[in-house]
Each structure stands twice: as structure tokens, then as C-alpha cells.
Design a protein around this motif. Structure first.
Motif, PDB file in Angstrom:
ATOM      1  N   UNK A 136      -5.706  16.799  34.732  1.00  0.00           N
ATOM      2  CA  UNK A 136      -6.955  16.040  34.808  1.00  0.00           C
ATOM      3  C   UNK A 136      -6.739  14.686  35.480  1.00  0.00           C
ATOM      4  N   UNK A 137      -5.624  14.046  35.179  1.00  0.00           N
ATOM      5  CA  UNK A 137      -5.330  12.753  35.807  1.00  0.00           C
ATOM      6  C   UNK A 137      -5.189  12.883  37.316  1.00  0.00           C
ATOM      7  N   UNK A 173      -8.094  13.657  43.884  1.00  0.00           N
ATOM      8  CA  UNK A 173      -9.196  14.406  44.476  1.00  0.00           C
ATOM      9  C   UNK A 173     -10.565  13.812  44.149  1.00  0.00           C
ATOM     10  N   UNK A 174     -10.556  12.652  43.476  1.00  0.00           N
ATOM     11  CA  UNK A 174     -11.774  11.895  43.171  1.00  0.00           C
ATOM     12  C   UNK A 174     -12.830  12.724  42.438  1.00  0.00           C
ATOM     13  N   UNK A 175     -12.358  13.545  41.504  1.00  0.00           N
ATOM     14  CA  UNK A 175     -13.250  14.338  40.672  1.00  0.00           C
ATOM     15  C   UNK A 175     -13.682  13.481  39.489  1.00  0.00           C
ATOM     16  N   UNK A 176     -14.956  13.554  39.137  1.00  0.00           N
ATOM     17  CA  UNK A 176     -15.449  12.829  37.970  1.00  0.00           C
ATOM     18  C   UNK A 176     -14.879  13.482  36.715  1.00  0.00           C
ATOM     19  N   UNK A 177     -14.204  12.682  35.894  1.00  0.00           N
ATOM     20  CA  UNK A 177     -13.558  13.216  34.682  1.00  0.00           C
ATOM     21  C   UNK A 177     -14.556  13.964  33.789  1.00  0.00           C
ATOM     22  N   UNK A 178     -15.812  13.530  33.771  1.00  0.00           N
ATOM     23  CA  UNK A 178     -16.824  14.183  32.939  1.00  0.00           C
ATOM     24  C   UNK A 178     -17.147  15.599  33.413  1.00  0.00           C
ATOM     25  N   UNK A 179     -16.823  15.904  34.677  1.00  0.00           N
ATOM     26  CA  UNK A 179     -17.094  17.240  35.221  1.00  0.00           C
ATOM     27  C   UNK A 179     -15.982  18.239  34.900  1.00  0.00           C
ATOM     28  N   UNK A 180     -14.854  17.742  34.426  1.00  0.00           N
ATOM     29  CA  UNK A 180     -13.712  18.608  34.143  1.00  0.00           C
ATOM     30  C   UNK A 180     -13.832  19.128  32.708  1.00  0.00           C
ATOM     31  N   UNK A 181     -14.428  20.295  32.592  1.00  0.00           N
ATOM     32  CA  UNK A 181     -14.630  20.949  31.297  1.00  0.00           C
ATOM     33  C   UNK A 181     -13.891  22.278  31.305  1.00  0.00           C
ATOM     34  N   UNK A 182     -13.333  22.652  30.176  1.00  0.00           N
ATOM     35  CA  UNK A 182     -12.538  23.880  30.103  1.00  0.00           C
ATOM     36  C   UNK A 182     -13.263  25.098  30.654  1.00  0.00           C
ATOM     37  N   UNK A 186     -15.910  25.059  32.759  1.00  0.00           N
ATOM     38  CA  UNK A 186     -16.603  24.813  34.035  1.00  0.00           C
ATOM     39  C   UNK A 186     -15.931  25.620  35.147  1.00  0.00           C
ATOM     40  N   UNK A 187     -16.719  26.010  36.141  1.00  0.00           N
ATOM     41  CA  UNK A 187     -16.185  26.756  37.271  1.00  0.00           C
ATOM     42  C   UNK A 187     -15.270  25.843  38.081  1.00  0.00           C
ATOM     43  N   UNK A 188     -14.026  26.243  38.214  1.00  0.00           N
ATOM     44  CA  UNK A 188     -13.000  25.433  38.853  1.00  0.00           C
ATOM     45  C   UNK A 188     -13.343  25.127  40.313  1.00  0.00           C
ATOM     46  N   UNK A 189     -13.615  26.161  41.086  1.00  0.00           N
ATOM     47  CA  UNK A 189     -13.841  25.999  42.525  1.00  0.00           C
ATOM     48  C   UNK A 189     -15.140  25.261  42.818  1.00  0.00           C
ATOM     49  N   UNK A 190     -16.192  25.587  42.098  1.00  0.00           N
ATOM     50  CA  UNK A 190     -17.487  24.937  42.317  1.00  0.00           C
ATOM     51  C   UNK A 190     -17.425  23.461  41.939  1.00  0.00           C
ATOM     52  N   UNK A 191     -16.813  23.168  40.817  1.00  0.00           N
ATOM     53  CA  UNK A 191     -16.740  21.790  40.343  1.00  0.00           C
ATOM     54  C   UNK A 191     -15.930  20.923  41.291  1.00  0.00           C
ATOM     55  N   UNK A 192     -14.816  21.441  41.778  1.00  0.00           N
ATOM     56  CA  UNK A 192     -13.949  20.643  42.642  1.00  0.00           C
ATOM     57  C   UNK A 192     -14.450  20.572  44.075  1.00  0.00           C
TER      58      UNK A 192
END
Length: 83
Positions: free
Chosen positions: A11-12, A18-27, A29-35
Motif C-alpha cells: 500500500x505504501x 503510483x499516486x494511488x489514493x490510499x482510500x481506494x485501496x480496499x481488499x 476492490x478491483x486491482x486493475x480498475x482501481x490502479x
């Protein structure tokens, strides 16, 4: 390596590299779509994973990753296979 440590490290680097919003990283959540990463980003991710965990992920590994949980489990499995 404990799964909690894997999750924290992954997550870090997703947030920092990759400048992903930490709130979007959910167990679940769709990996490819979210990133929303392109193919070069995936290459960068392989390098970051290898430097952090000492394991290499290939294209086949990413094909079976649907959620973030799948991604964490894949890394955990690769680490356990290495030992």
C-alpha cells in the motif's frame, strides 16, 4: 513475512510510487480498475516488488489477480515458495 507487513509495504509503494489514493485501496476492490496502470507501470511494479520482497511476478501472476487481496496473496505465495 507476515501478511500485514506485505499489505503495509504494498500500500505504501502504491501510494508513493503510483499516486494511488490510499482510500481506494480496499481488499475487495478491483486491482486493475482501481490502479488504472498501463503496461509500463506494471513493469515498474514488478521492479518495486522484486526490490521490496525479493520475488519476481510475471504476466501469468497478474492474470489471476482480480482484487487487492489477490495481489497480496500472490506476493505472499511467492515469498513462501522462495523459502
Amino acid at each position: 513475512m507476515e501478511k500485514e507487513k506485505i499489505v503495509a509495504v504494498v500500500n505504501d509503494f502504491l501510494v508513493n510510487e503510483f499516486e494511488v489514493d490510499r482510500d481506494d485501496i480496499l481488499n475487495d476492490a478491483n486491482f486493475k480498475t482501481t490502479l488504472g496502470l498501463d503496461s509500463l507501470d506494471y513493469i515498474d511494479m514488478v521492479v518495486v516488488i522484486e526490490s521490496n520482497f525479493g520475488v519476481k511476478l510475471g504476466e501469468a501472476d497478474f492474470k489471476k489477480v482480480i482484487t487487492f487481496e489477490d495481489f497480496y496473496n500472490t506476493i505472499e505465495q511467492k515469498i513462501s515458495e522462495k523459502v
